[in-house]
Design a protein around this motif. Sequence first.
Motif, PDB file in Angstrom:
ATOM      1  N   PHE A   6      32.594  45.962  31.992  1.00 35.84           N
ATOM      2  CA  PHE A   6      33.285  47.510  31.698  1.00 35.84           C
ATOM      3  C   PHE A   6      34.438  47.663  33.220  1.00 35.84           C
ATOM      4  O   PHE A   6      34.649  48.378  33.002  1.00 35.84           O
ATOM      5  N   GLY A   7      35.611  46.481  33.239  1.00 37.48           N
ATOM      6  CA  GLY A   7      36.212  46.261  33.486  1.00 37.48           C
ATOM      7  C   GLY A   7      36.221  46.533  35.511  1.00 37.48           C
ATOM      8  O   GLY A   7      36.733  46.459  35.879  1.00 37.48           O
ATOM      9  N   MET A   8      34.956  46.217  35.531  1.00 35.24           N
ATOM     10  CA  MET A   8      34.629  45.922  37.195  1.00 35.24           C
ATOM     11  C   MET A   8      34.900  44.311  37.541  1.00 35.24           C
ATOM     12  O   MET A   8      33.981  43.877  37.175  1.00 35.24           O
ATOM     13  N   LEU A   9      35.307  44.465  38.840  1.00 33.11           N
ATOM     14  CA  LEU A   9      35.050  42.547  39.132  1.00 33.11           C
ATOM     15  C   LEU A   9      34.872  42.356  40.453  1.00 33.11           C
ATOM     16  O   LEU A   9      35.294  43.490  41.066  1.00 33.11           O
ATOM     17  N   GLU A  10      33.790  41.545  40.904  1.00 33.15           N
ATOM     18  CA  GLU A  10      33.765  41.770  41.771  1.00 33.15           C
ATOM     19  C   GLU A  10      34.322  40.290  42.459  1.00 33.15           C
ATOM     20  O   GLU A  10      34.222  39.376  42.024  1.00 33.15           O
ATOM     21  N   ASP A  11      34.489  40.113  44.312  1.00 34.76           N
ATOM     22  CA  ASP A  11      34.612  39.056  45.075  1.00 34.76           C
ATOM     23  C   ASP A  11      33.178  37.918  45.071  1.00 34.76           C
ATOM     24  O   ASP A  11      32.041  38.372  44.986  1.00 34.76           O
ATOM     25  N   LYS A  12      33.793  37.633  46.031  1.00 33.69           N
ATOM     26  CA  LYS A  12      32.180  36.333  46.156  1.00 33.69           C
ATOM     27  C   LYS A  12      31.169  36.541  47.256  1.00 33.69           C
ATOM     28  O   LYS A  12      30.335  36.442  47.357  1.00 33.69           O
ATOM     29  N   ASP A  13      31.568  38.026  47.852  1.00 35.77           N
ATOM     30  CA  ASP A  13      31.226  38.202  48.732  1.00 35.77           C
ATOM     31  C   ASP A  13      30.149  39.750  48.025  1.00 35.77           C
ATOM     32  O   ASP A  13      28.704  40.528  48.203  1.00 35.77           O
ATOM     33  N   GLY A  14      30.784  40.434  46.745  1.00 36.81           N
ATOM     34  CA  GLY A  14      29.859  41.121  45.928  1.00 36.81           C
ATOM     35  C   GLY A  14      30.786  42.619  45.950  1.00 36.81           C
ATOM     36  O   GLY A  14      30.713  43.734  45.661  1.00 36.81           O
ATOM     37  N   ASN A  15      31.704  42.741  46.201  1.00 40.74           N
ATOM     38  CA  ASN A  15      32.650  44.099  46.690  1.00 40.74           C
ATOM     39  C   ASN A  15      33.304  43.850  45.225  1.00 40.74           C
ATOM     40  O   ASN A  15      33.581  43.177  45.129  1.00 40.74           O
ATOM     41  N   VAL A  16      33.832  45.167  45.193  1.00 37.81           N
ATOM     42  CA  VAL A  16      33.980  45.375  43.850  1.00 37.81           C
ATOM     43  C   VAL A  16      35.722  45.523  44.318  1.00 37.81           C
ATOM     44  O   VAL A  16      36.510  46.230  45.073  1.00 37.81           O
ATOM     45  N   VAL A  17      36.922  44.728  43.245  1.00 41.66           N
ATOM     46  CA  VAL A  17      37.899  44.161  43.534  1.00 41.66           C
ATOM     47  C   VAL A  17      38.621  45.345  42.683  1.00 41.66           C
ATOM     48  O   VAL A  17      38.168  45.480  41.646  1.00 41.66           O
ATOM     49  N   GLY A  18      39.901  46.318  43.987  1.00 37.46           N
ATOM     50  CA  GLY A  18      40.481  46.589  42.514  1.00 37.46           C
ATOM     51  C   GLY A  18      41.334  46.584  42.272  1.00 37.46           C
ATOM     52  O   GLY A  18      41.599  45.202  41.565  1.00 37.46           O
ATOM     53  N   THR A  19      42.453  47.467  40.984  1.00 38.32           N
ATOM     54  CA  THR A  19      43.458  46.965  40.956  1.00 38.32           C
ATOM     55  C   THR A  19      45.212  46.455  41.058  1.00 38.32           C
ATOM     56  O   THR A  19      45.062  46.098  40.919  1.00 38.32           O
ATOM     57  N   ASP A  20      44.544  46.799  42.651  1.00 38.23           N
ATOM     58  CA  ASP A  20      45.877  46.382  43.727  1.00 38.23           C
ATOM     59  C   ASP A  20      45.340  44.875  44.405  1.00 38.23           C
ATOM     60  O   ASP A  20      46.759  44.351  44.957  1.00 38.23           O
ATOM     61  N   SER A  21      44.484  44.111  43.172  1.00 38.26           N
ATOM     62  CA  SER A  21      43.924  42.842  43.415  1.00 38.26           C
ATOM     63  C   SER A  21      44.834  42.023  43.903  1.00 38.26           C
ATOM     64  O   SER A  21      44.726  41.711  42.466  1.00 38.26           O
ATOM     65  N   GLN A  22      44.879  40.284  43.936  1.00 38.37           N
ATOM     66  CA  GLN A  22      45.557  39.363  43.748  1.00 38.37           C
ATOM     67  C   GLN A  22      44.360  38.804  41.891  1.00 38.37           C
ATOM     68  O   GLN A  22      45.123  38.131  40.945  1.00 38.37           O
ATOM     69  N   GLU A  23      43.354  39.457  42.549  1.00 41.33           N
ATOM     70  CA  GLU A  23      42.250  38.877  41.063  1.00 41.33           C
ATOM     71  C   GLU A  23      42.270  39.193  39.809  1.00 41.33           C
ATOM     72  O   GLU A  23      42.251  39.398  39.064  1.00 41.33           O
ATOM     73  N   TYR A  24      42.564  41.159  40.154  1.00 41.78           N
ATOM     74  CA  TYR A  24      42.564  42.271  38.919  1.00 41.78           C
ATOM     75  C   TYR A  24      43.967  41.153  38.465  1.00 41.78           C
ATOM     76  O   TYR A  24      43.600  41.570  37.042  1.00 41.78           O
ATOM     77  N   ASP A  25      45.087  40.874  38.439  1.00 35.08           N
ATOM     78  CA  ASP A  25      46.035  40.728  38.258  1.00 35.08           C
ATOM     79  C   ASP A  25      46.027  39.484  37.563  1.00 35.08           C
ATOM     80  O   ASP A  25      46.827  39.280  36.233  1.00 35.08           O
ATOM     81  N   THR A  26      45.784  38.656  37.490  1.00 32.94           N
ATOM     82  CA  THR A  26      45.063  37.410  37.463  1.00 32.94           C
ATOM     83  C   THR A  26      44.136  37.013  36.221  1.00 32.94           C
ATOM     84  O   THR A  26      44.361  36.754  35.153  1.00 32.94           O
ATOM     85  N   LEU A  27      43.053  38.969  35.847  1.00 30.77           N
ATOM     86  CA  LEU A  27      41.853  38.989  35.273  1.00 30.77           C
ATOM     87  C   LEU A  27      43.230  39.682  33.845  1.00 30.77           C
ATOM     88  O   LEU A  27      42.826  38.789  32.700  1.00 30.77           O
ATOM     89  N   GLY A  28      44.609  40.037  34.213  1.00 29.47           N
ATOM     90  CA  GLY A  28      44.433  40.576  33.446  1.00 29.47           C
ATOM     91  C   GLY A  28      45.878  40.082  32.614  1.00 29.47           C
ATOM     92  O   GLY A  28      46.215  39.706  31.904  1.00 29.47           O
ATOM     93  N   ILE A  29      46.901  38.368  33.195  1.00 29.19           N
ATOM     94  CA  ILE A  29      47.530  37.947  32.910  1.00 29.19           C
ATOM     95  C   ILE A  29      46.507  36.546  31.880  1.00 29.19           C
ATOM     96  O   ILE A  29      46.634  36.445  30.769  1.00 29.19           O
ATOM     97  N   GLY A  30      44.889  36.458  32.101  1.00 30.63           N
ATOM     98  CA  GLY A  30      44.451  35.884  31.580  1.00 30.63           C
ATOM     99  C   GLY A  30      43.761  36.230  29.695  1.00 30.63           C
ATOM    100  O   GLY A  30      44.000  35.589  29.146  1.00 30.63           O
ATOM    101  N   GLU A  31      43.759  37.708  30.643  1.00 26.36           N
ATOM    102  CA  GLU A  31      43.813  38.092  28.628  1.00 26.36           C
ATOM    103  C   GLU A  31      44.755  38.542  28.118  1.00 26.36           C
ATOM    104  O   GLU A  31      45.414  38.420  26.605  1.00 26.36           O
ATOM    105  N   GLN A  32      45.882  38.192  28.948  1.00 27.57           N
ATOM    106  CA  GLN A  32      46.831  38.416  28.324  1.00 27.57           C
ATOM    107  C   GLN A  32      47.634  37.403  27.284  1.00 27.57           C
ATOM    108  O   GLN A  32      47.722  37.415  26.707  1.00 27.57           O
ATOM    109  N   ILE A  33      46.885  36.499  27.870  1.00 24.86           N
ATOM    110  CA  ILE A  33      47.756  34.995  27.808  1.00 24.86           C
ATOM    111  C   ILE A  33      46.105  34.712  26.284  1.00 24.86           C
ATOM    112  O   ILE A  33      45.974  34.108  25.123  1.00 24.86           O
TER     113      ILE A  33
END
Length: 95
Positions: A6-33
Amino acid sequence: MGPVLFGMLEDKDGNVVGTDSQEYDTLGIGEQIGGPLEDLTGALNNFIKFVAVVSFVTSVFSNFSLIGFFKFGLAAAVEFEEGVAMLREIEKRKI
């Protein structure tokens, strides 16, 4: 990375990654492609099935037409050629 739910992304430590992170941007690019490619694979799957069915059906009909040609058409062509040869022989004898 952990699971995406449901739009929540976690890093290796289990912390929720926000919309301003590189992982979130990468996820958006992957969804667009990946989104259009999912649609494309569905269309390609249907196209491949269609081509397979059409080639099978046309191969069956072409095989029957080849069998018919070699069984009947070739005999008719040989008979026609014999008739032409016979007419030529008659023409030669008249001269």
